[in-house]
Design a protein around this motif. Structure first.
Motif, PDB file in Angstrom:
ATOM      1  N   THR A 199      -2.424  -0.624  16.040  1.00  0.00           N
ATOM      2  CA  THR A 199      -3.578  -0.215  16.854  1.00  0.00           C
ATOM      3  C   THR A 199      -4.243   1.059  16.346  1.00  0.00           C
ATOM      4  N   PRO A 200      -3.500   2.127  16.018  1.00  0.00           N
ATOM      5  CA  PRO A 200      -4.156   3.326  15.484  1.00  0.00           C
ATOM      6  C   PRO A 200      -4.911   3.064  14.185  1.00  0.00           C
ATOM      7  N   LEU A 201      -4.405   2.130  13.365  1.00  0.00           N
ATOM      8  CA  LEU A 201      -5.086   1.827  12.105  1.00  0.00           C
ATOM      9  C   LEU A 201      -6.384   1.069  12.353  1.00  0.00           C
ATOM     10  N   ILE A 202      -6.389   0.183  13.347  1.00  0.00           N
ATOM     11  CA  ILE A 202      -7.618  -0.520  13.700  1.00  0.00           C
ATOM     12  C   ILE A 202      -8.680   0.484  14.135  1.00  0.00           C
ATOM     13  N   ASP A 203      -8.281   1.424  14.985  1.00  0.00           N
ATOM     14  CA  ASP A 203      -9.233   2.424  15.489  1.00  0.00           C
ATOM     15  C   ASP A 203      -9.717   3.356  14.386  1.00  0.00           C
ATOM     16  N   ALA A 204      -8.799   3.806  13.532  1.00  0.00           N
ATOM     17  CA  ALA A 204      -9.151   4.791  12.509  1.00  0.00           C
ATOM     18  C   ALA A 204     -10.032   4.217  11.414  1.00  0.00           C
ATOM     19  N   ASN A 205      -9.978   2.891  11.222  1.00  0.00           N
ATOM     20  CA  ASN A 205     -10.705   2.282  10.111  1.00  0.00           C
ATOM     21  C   ASN A 205     -11.829   1.370  10.559  1.00  0.00           C
ATOM     22  N   ALA A 206     -12.285   1.547  11.791  1.00  0.00           N
ATOM     23  CA  ALA A 206     -13.337   0.675  12.324  1.00  0.00           C
ATOM     24  C   ALA A 206     -14.597   0.707  11.469  1.00  0.00           C
ATOM     25  N   ASP A 207     -14.915   1.863  10.883  1.00  0.00           N
ATOM     26  CA  ASP A 207     -16.138   1.977  10.085  1.00  0.00           C
ATOM     27  C   ASP A 207     -15.918   1.603   8.628  1.00  0.00           C
ATOM     28  N   LYS A 208     -14.700   1.237   8.258  1.00  0.00           N
ATOM     29  CA  LYS A 208     -14.402   0.884   6.862  1.00  0.00           C
ATOM     30  C   LYS A 208     -14.266  -0.627   6.664  1.00  0.00           C
ATOM     31  N   VAL A 209     -14.191  -1.352   7.786  1.00  0.00           N
ATOM     32  CA  VAL A 209     -14.038  -2.807   7.729  1.00  0.00           C
ATOM     33  C   VAL A 209     -15.414  -3.445   7.661  1.00  0.00           C
ATOM     34  N   GLY A 210     -15.579  -4.376   6.737  1.00  0.00           N
ATOM     35  CA  GLY A 210     -16.896  -4.943   6.494  1.00  0.00           C
ATOM     36  C   GLY A 210     -17.177  -6.217   7.251  1.00  0.00           C
TER      37      GLY A 210
ATOM     38  N   ILE B 122       2.603  -3.757   8.134  1.00  0.00           N
ATOM     39  CA  ILE B 122       2.454  -2.684   7.143  1.00  0.00           C
ATOM     40  C   ILE B 122       3.696  -1.827   7.184  1.00  0.00           C
ATOM     41  N   SER B 123       4.315  -1.675   6.039  1.00  0.00           N
ATOM     42  CA  SER B 123       5.550  -0.901   5.954  1.00  0.00           C
ATOM     43  C   SER B 123       5.297   0.562   6.297  1.00  0.00           C
ATOM     44  N   ALA B 124       6.225   1.143   7.028  1.00  0.00           N
ATOM     45  CA  ALA B 124       6.136   2.568   7.345  1.00  0.00           C
ATOM     46  C   ALA B 124       6.200   3.419   6.086  1.00  0.00           C
ATOM     47  N   GLN B 125       6.658   2.823   4.974  1.00  0.00           N
ATOM     48  CA  GLN B 125       6.743   3.555   3.699  1.00  0.00           C
ATOM     49  C   GLN B 125       5.575   3.248   2.764  1.00  0.00           C
ATOM     50  N   ALA B 126       4.582   2.528   3.254  1.00  0.00           N
ATOM     51  CA  ALA B 126       3.426   2.241   2.407  1.00  0.00           C
ATOM     52  C   ALA B 126       2.757   3.529   1.960  1.00  0.00           C
ATOM     53  N   GLU B 127       2.358   3.597   0.704  1.00  0.00           N
ATOM     54  CA  GLU B 127       1.745   4.819   0.177  1.00  0.00           C
ATOM     55  C   GLU B 127       0.362   5.057   0.773  1.00  0.00           C
ATOM     56  N   ASN B 128      -0.361   3.983   1.114  1.00  0.00           N
ATOM     57  CA  ASN B 128      -1.690   4.134   1.700  1.00  0.00           C
ATOM     58  C   ASN B 128      -1.839   3.099   2.806  1.00  0.00           C
ATOM     59  N   VAL B 129      -1.504   3.503   4.032  1.00  0.00           N
ATOM     60  CA  VAL B 129      -1.510   2.563   5.143  1.00  0.00           C
ATOM     61  C   VAL B 129      -2.927   2.105   5.475  1.00  0.00           C
ATOM     62  N   ASP B 130      -3.936   2.932   5.227  1.00  0.00           N
ATOM     63  CA  ASP B 130      -5.310   2.532   5.524  1.00  0.00           C
ATOM     64  C   ASP B 130      -5.776   1.435   4.569  1.00  0.00           C
ATOM     65  N   ALA B 131      -5.460   1.565   3.302  1.00  0.00           N
ATOM     66  CA  ALA B 131      -5.800   0.515   2.335  1.00  0.00           C
ATOM     67  C   ALA B 131      -5.064  -0.770   2.676  1.00  0.00           C
TER      68      ALA B 131
ATOM     69  N   TYR C   7      -4.141  -1.702   5.629  1.00  0.00           N
ATOM     70  CA  TYR C   7      -4.797  -2.289   6.803  1.00  0.00           C
ATOM     71  C   TYR C   7      -6.061  -3.046   6.394  1.00  0.00           C
ATOM     72  N   LEU C   8      -6.856  -2.479   5.483  1.00  0.00           N
ATOM     73  CA  LEU C   8      -8.064  -3.154   5.036  1.00  0.00           C
ATOM     74  C   LEU C   8      -7.743  -4.536   4.470  1.00  0.00           C
ATOM     75  N   PHE C   9      -6.642  -4.632   3.738  1.00  0.00           N
ATOM     76  CA  PHE C   9      -6.265  -5.929   3.181  1.00  0.00           C
ATOM     77  C   PHE C   9      -5.955  -6.930   4.287  1.00  0.00           C
ATOM     78  N   THR C  10      -5.206  -6.515   5.310  1.00  0.00           N
ATOM     79  CA  THR C  10      -4.863  -7.447   6.381  1.00  0.00           C
ATOM     80  C   THR C  10      -6.108  -7.858   7.171  1.00  0.00           C
ATOM     81  N   ALA C  11      -7.026  -6.899   7.369  1.00  0.00           N
ATOM     82  CA  ALA C  11      -8.264  -7.228   8.077  1.00  0.00           C
ATOM     83  C   ALA C  11      -9.096  -8.219   7.263  1.00  0.00           C
ATOM     84  N   TRP C  12      -9.186  -8.003   5.959  1.00  0.00           N
ATOM     85  CA  TRP C  12      -9.926  -8.931   5.100  1.00  0.00           C
ATOM     86  C   TRP C  12      -9.307 -10.327   5.156  1.00  0.00           C
TER      87      TRP C  12
END
Length: 483
Positions: A138-149, A368-377, A379-384
């Motif tokens: 949920t926090p990733l959805i909110d934080a990246n709302a303007d990055k999802v196309g 998304i793994s808690a150890q992912a180096e870039n959780v925002d990137a 998230y973008l993949f899962t949204a795509w």
């Protein structure tokens, strides 16, 4: 052995042991896409292809692990489009169910951090989220709302899948990666054959039609089980045909198939109140029923998983099965199947006419793994992956999407014979337990269901042993709360 309380018709022989080669359809594979460079190095982005997707993370490299299914293959084919839009490189590795679970568990528990995005079976959600291995989504959805196309709308995801595939203890830890659900798959051409219909009615006293009850399902299994040299739909058989095929190996496949029977017999694993009901009367009766179907199944069914069931249906040596809707694409693939255009798809049967049918959820979850180096990137993949164009492509190529737009797309509805049943089954599907102890529970169930099927134990004794072992595993956590 389970039997219905009626006199069996004459003229249909029970078959002794034969040998048949089991065919595995899925092998582990690794698919590398869009290069293997590390973050920040030389990834080219096509500005004209961005369609609103952020390029902030260009050069990031994501490692994805998913089950070796058609969905994963399709996603791998499409992933270069994601890279062109975002500059994010994607390496997709696939593995069969059991191997994937082992790899994920090892990666998470050791802190190796080999994977950024993992598609997991939803019933492992409690084990992984409860251990702190997964990012809350949920926090990733909110934080990246303007990055999802263009094309991604979380409200397009089938609502029942959200709760089943992603919710744990009041929070969400991923997004549904597919909508796999069980259904009845059967030979429509044989069941609608006039000669077979006349013979069936003469033998059983009612019209031959796709089964809606387990008694009908049993009768059809018995009726169509025939030796080489006998006649089927006016033609002499060159090889035996079996009225049903079941997954009976000591494996998750046998447990999941049994749960389909148990749900309609009034049994199962956990009651709606959270009580353990593995050894209930309904559970025992359903396992006895499943065992009885072995008489009309291809030899070697106690070593069969989903792969063998799918292959036997494709090869035309089995008439019906309770299996996953995501195998429908394999049934209708002319490069793989001898039964294209001959199959029908229906609800999982019920115990008595008038009962509500219930399928079994088989959805997987993009986490998304808690150890992912870039959780925002990540998230973008899962949204795509859940965007409208990708989901439609998954449907067009034989996979199972997770969105309303795909299931309601007129072109897909017109071209995919299983589509209406897929959606109907999703609307009545029940979920497996998702508590943190489920992996240990599943191991015990696989052992004891197998013991009953190979006749090392009665169904009653096997499920009593499973109930006792699982009670010990759960301890003071009973009754289980709903998640």
């Amino acid at each position: 052995m389970y039997v219905f309380t009626r006199t069996a018709p004459t003229g249909h022989r029970r078959h002794g042991a034969r040998t048949i080669a089991a065919t595995g359809l899925v092998a582990a594979s690794a698919i590398v896409l869009a290069g293997c460079g590390g973050s920040g190095g030389g990834t080219e982005v096509d500005p004209g292809a961005a369609n609103g997707w952020s390029q902030e993370f260009a050069g990031t490299e994501l490692n994805v692990l998913a089950e070796a299914t058609l969905n994963s293959e399709i996603l791998a084919e499409l992933a270069p489009e994601f890279t062109a839009m975002t500059g994010i490189e994607v390496n997709i590795e696939t593995a069969p169910f059991a191997q994937l679970v082992q790899s994920v568990t090892l990666d998470f528990s050791t802190g190796a951090g080999d994977f950024d995005v993992v598609s997991i079976p939803y019933d492992y959600l409690g084990a992984y989220a409860g251990s702190g291995y997964l990012e809350e989504i949920t926090p990733l959805i909110d934080a990246n709302a303007d990055k999802v196309g263009d094309g991604f709308n979380q409200e397009d995801i089938l609502p029942g899948l959200w709760a089943t595939a992603a919710q744990w203890d009041g929070k969400y830890y991923g997004m549904p990666s597919n909508s796999a659900v069980t259904m009845m798959i059967y030979r429509e051409d044989l069941i609608s054959d006039a000669g077979e219909q006349a013979a069936f009615k003469a033998a059983y006293g009612y019209d031959l039609a796709p089964a809606t009850t387990w008694e009908q399902y049993y009768d059809i299994a018995e009726f169509f089980t025939r030796d080489a040299g006998e006649t089927l739909a006016g033609e002499v058989l060159e090889q035996p045909i079996y009225g049903v095929t079941i997954a009976g190996k000591r494996h998750e496949a046998a447990v999941f198939e049994w749960i389909n029977y148990a749900n309609s017999f009034g049994g199962g694993v956990v009651s709606p109140e959270g009580e353990l009901v593995v050894d209930s009367a309904g559970s025992v009766e359903s396992l006895e029923y499943m065992s009885s179907l072995g008489e009309f199944s291809p030899p070697g069914y106690t070593s069969a998983t989903w792969d063998e069931v799918t292959a036997q249906l494709q090869q035309g040596i089995a008439v019906q099965a309770i299996s996953w809707g995501d195998t429908a694409g394999a049934m209708e693939n002319p490069e793989q199947s001898a039964v294209v255009g001959k199959m029908g798809y229906g609800d999982v049967p019920v115990l008595a006419e008038g009962d509500d049918p219930h399928a079994l959820h088989g959805a997987w979850t993009y986490t998304i793994s808690a150890q992912a180096e870039n959780v925002d990137a990540a998230y973008l993949f899962t949204a795509w992956a859940l965007s409208e164009s990708v989901q439609k492509s998954i449907g067009e190529l034989g996979g199972v999407p997770a969105t309303w737009s795909a299931f309601e797309d007129p072109e897909l509805v017109a071209s995919l014979p299983s589509w209406p049943q897929q959606l109907s089954s999703l609307e009545n599907a029940l979920a497996r337990p998702r508590n943190a102890e489920w992996p240990q529970m599943l191991e015990q169930l696989a052992l004891q269901v197998s013991n009953a099927l190979v006749e090392e134990s009665t169904a009653s004794d096997a499920l009593t042993d499973a109930q006792n072992e699982i009670t010990s595993i759960l301890g003071d956590k009973l009754p289980l709360k709903a998640f």
